[in-house]
Design a protein around this motif. Structure first.
Motif, short mmCIF file in Angstrom:
data_model
loop_
_atom_site.label_atom_id
_atom_site.label_comp_id
_atom_site.label_asym_id
_atom_site.label_seq_id
_atom_site.Cartn_x
_atom_site.Cartn_y
_atom_site.Cartn_z
N ILE A 144 -33.01 31.85 -36.37
CA ILE A 144 -33.08 32.60 -35.13
C ILE A 144 -33.05 34.10 -35.45
O ILE A 144 -32.01 34.64 -35.84
N PRO A 145 -34.19 34.80 -35.33
CA PRO A 145 -34.17 36.25 -35.52
C PRO A 145 -33.45 36.90 -34.33
O PRO A 145 -33.81 36.66 -33.18
N LEU A 146 -32.43 37.69 -34.60
CA LEU A 146 -31.68 38.35 -33.53
C LEU A 146 -32.21 39.77 -33.32
O LEU A 146 -32.87 40.33 -34.18
N SER A 147 -31.90 40.35 -32.18
CA SER A 147 -32.53 41.60 -31.78
C SER A 147 -32.16 42.78 -32.67
O SER A 147 -32.87 43.78 -32.71
N ASP A 148 -31.04 42.70 -33.42
CA ASP A 148 -30.61 43.81 -34.27
C ASP A 148 -31.15 43.69 -35.69
O ASP A 148 -30.84 44.53 -36.54
N GLY A 149 -31.94 42.66 -35.96
CA GLY A 149 -32.47 42.45 -37.30
C GLY A 149 -31.69 41.42 -38.10
O GLY A 149 -32.11 41.03 -39.20
N SER A 150 -30.58 40.96 -37.58
CA SER A 150 -29.82 39.89 -38.23
C SER A 150 -30.54 38.56 -38.03
O SER A 150 -31.39 38.43 -37.15
N ILE A 151 -30.17 37.57 -38.85
CA ILE A 151 -30.78 36.24 -38.74
C ILE A 151 -29.65 35.20 -38.69
O ILE A 151 -28.75 35.21 -39.53
N ALA A 152 -29.71 34.32 -37.71
CA ALA A 152 -28.79 33.19 -37.62
C ALA A 152 -29.56 31.92 -37.95
O ALA A 152 -30.60 31.66 -37.34
N THR A 153 -29.07 31.15 -38.92
CA THR A 153 -29.68 29.88 -39.26
C THR A 153 -28.76 28.77 -38.77
O THR A 153 -27.61 28.68 -39.20
N LEU A 154 -29.27 27.94 -37.86
CA LEU A 154 -28.46 26.87 -37.27
C LEU A 154 -28.69 25.56 -37.99
O LEU A 154 -29.83 25.16 -38.22
N ASN A 155 -27.61 24.90 -38.32
CA ASN A 155 -27.67 23.56 -38.90
C ASN A 155 -27.88 22.54 -37.78
O ASN A 155 -27.97 22.90 -36.61
N THR A 156 -27.94 21.28 -38.15
CA THR A 156 -28.16 20.21 -37.19
C THR A 156 -27.13 20.21 -36.07
O THR A 156 -25.95 20.50 -36.28
N GLU A 157 -27.57 19.91 -34.85
CA GLU A 157 -26.72 19.74 -33.67
C GLU A 157 -25.69 20.87 -33.56
O GLU A 157 -24.49 20.64 -33.46
N SER A 158 -26.19 22.09 -33.60
CA SER A 158 -25.33 23.27 -33.53
C SER A 158 -25.74 24.14 -32.35
O SER A 158 -26.84 24.01 -31.83
#
Length: 348
Positions: A144-158
């Motif tokens: 998930i690219p976030l608006s500030d340039g950070s990236i969140a990677t979600l694992n299964t069922e999260s």
């Protein structure tokens, strides 16, 4: 194939298509290269895509308008019958067809707008408008690219909800596990709330996981501060800790907090679609594998749950895992239904 899909789209529709494609869990290197080729082919393409990203970055305010709420209902209604990722034109939405197309796809897969229920530290996260929630299904992983340039990677069922403000980049891990690569900004801390804990970073990378009421934090780069929150959301000074790269912390709402060296290769193997077990009890290994599949494994004999196993297994591939158990770990598997496999001790 991609060129054929976008050939008949106008530039805003194509921008919406590319945003959805780049967020998809199965986005490939070829997809990213094709996106760069499309974006560089015409300045108007790059401008449309950048304009869309800016609008997505303002989603909390956009979500409050009635048209977006109507789009949400329409998109959810379509999600069950969607058969591909091509965005559809929604001409009545005044904020533009590109964001409508992009969000229609994301709504159908991983993005929903809703008001989360109260949680520890809720006052720090409070907002008067709906907030974007990103969620993955069983067996799904996504960036998930976030608006500030950070990236969140979600694992299964999260699931996470994002509550950025001018002073704080706040995220609540509602359930599951997520890895965060944080864009550096010392004036606007990046804070992840999980259970009764908050993790504070400036520019770093770390993993946060919830298992029931237990929270685990693993730092892969830089350092983070971890603080336990009391029931009223205030910070518990006794449970504050600073973690450096390669360190791990585990804790519950009450009781001691454990801190130790992390096995990064094992702990983060899920990002490559693997599960690594090193002398792990079978009961825990089965629990981990079940997170990634709708076909569940069950252990018939409680003594079997203590069998220690080793190996690297592909998540979501229960058949391969079962074959390994039968071949090397004294287990016999029996399919009892389409969605359940029973594990028993092999006949001696």
């Amino acid at each position: 194939m991609t060129r054929a899909v976008i050939k008949d789209m106008d530039v805003e529709e194509a921008a919406g298509f590319w945003d959805a494609r780049l967020r998809a869990p199965d986005c490939s290197a070829a997809d990213r290269a094709a996106h760069e080729e499309w974006k560089n082919a015409d300045p108007a393409h790059a401008q449309a895509f950048d304009r869309l990203q800016k609008m997505i970055g303002e989603l909390p305010s956009i979500a409050a308008i009635p048209e977006m709420q109507s789009m949400r209902a329409a998109a959810l209604a379509r999600s069950e019958e969607a058969v591909d990722t091509r965005p559809r034109r929604i001409g009545w939405l005044p904020i533009g067809s590109a964001i409508a197309a992009s969000l229609a796809v994301i709504f159908g897969a991983t993005l929903f707008f809703m008001q989360p229920g109260p949680a520890p530290g809720e006052d720090a996260l409070a907002t008067s408008i709906p907030t974007p929630i990103f969620a993955t299904a069983i067996g799904e992983r996504t960036d998930i690219p976030l608006s500030d340039g950070s990236i969140a990677t979600l694992n299964t069922e999260s699931e996470i909800d994002v509550r950025y403000s001018a002073d704080e980049r706040a995220i609540r891990l509602v359930k599951g596990e997520a890895h965060f690569e944080v864009a550096h900004n010392p004036d606007r801390p990046f804070v992840v709330y999980a259970g009764n804990y908050k993790v504070i970073a400036v520019g770093t990378a770390f993993d946060v996981k919830t298992i029931g009421d237990k929270v685990e934090v693993i730092v892969t780069e830089g350092k983070v501060a971890v603080k336990r929150l009391d029931a009223d959301g205030t910070e518990s000074i006794q449970s504050a800790a600073t973690l450096l790269a390669g360190q791990q912390l585990s804790g519950r709402p009450v009781g001691p907090v454990s801190r130790r060296k992390a096995d990064l290769a094992t702990a983060l193997s899920w990002r490559k679609g693997n599960a690594v077990f090193d002398d792990m009890p079978l009961g825990l290994a089965v629990h981990e594998m079940n997170r990634y599949s709708t076909v569940k494994l069950a252990i018939a004999d409680p003594t079997l749950a203590n069998t220690r196993i080793n190996g690297m297994f592909i998540t979501g591939k229960q058949d391969s895992f079962v074959e390994a158990l039968e071949a090397y770990f004294g287990v016999r598997a029996r399919q009892v239904s389409e969605t359940e496999i029973l594990l028993e001790p092999a006949a001696r």
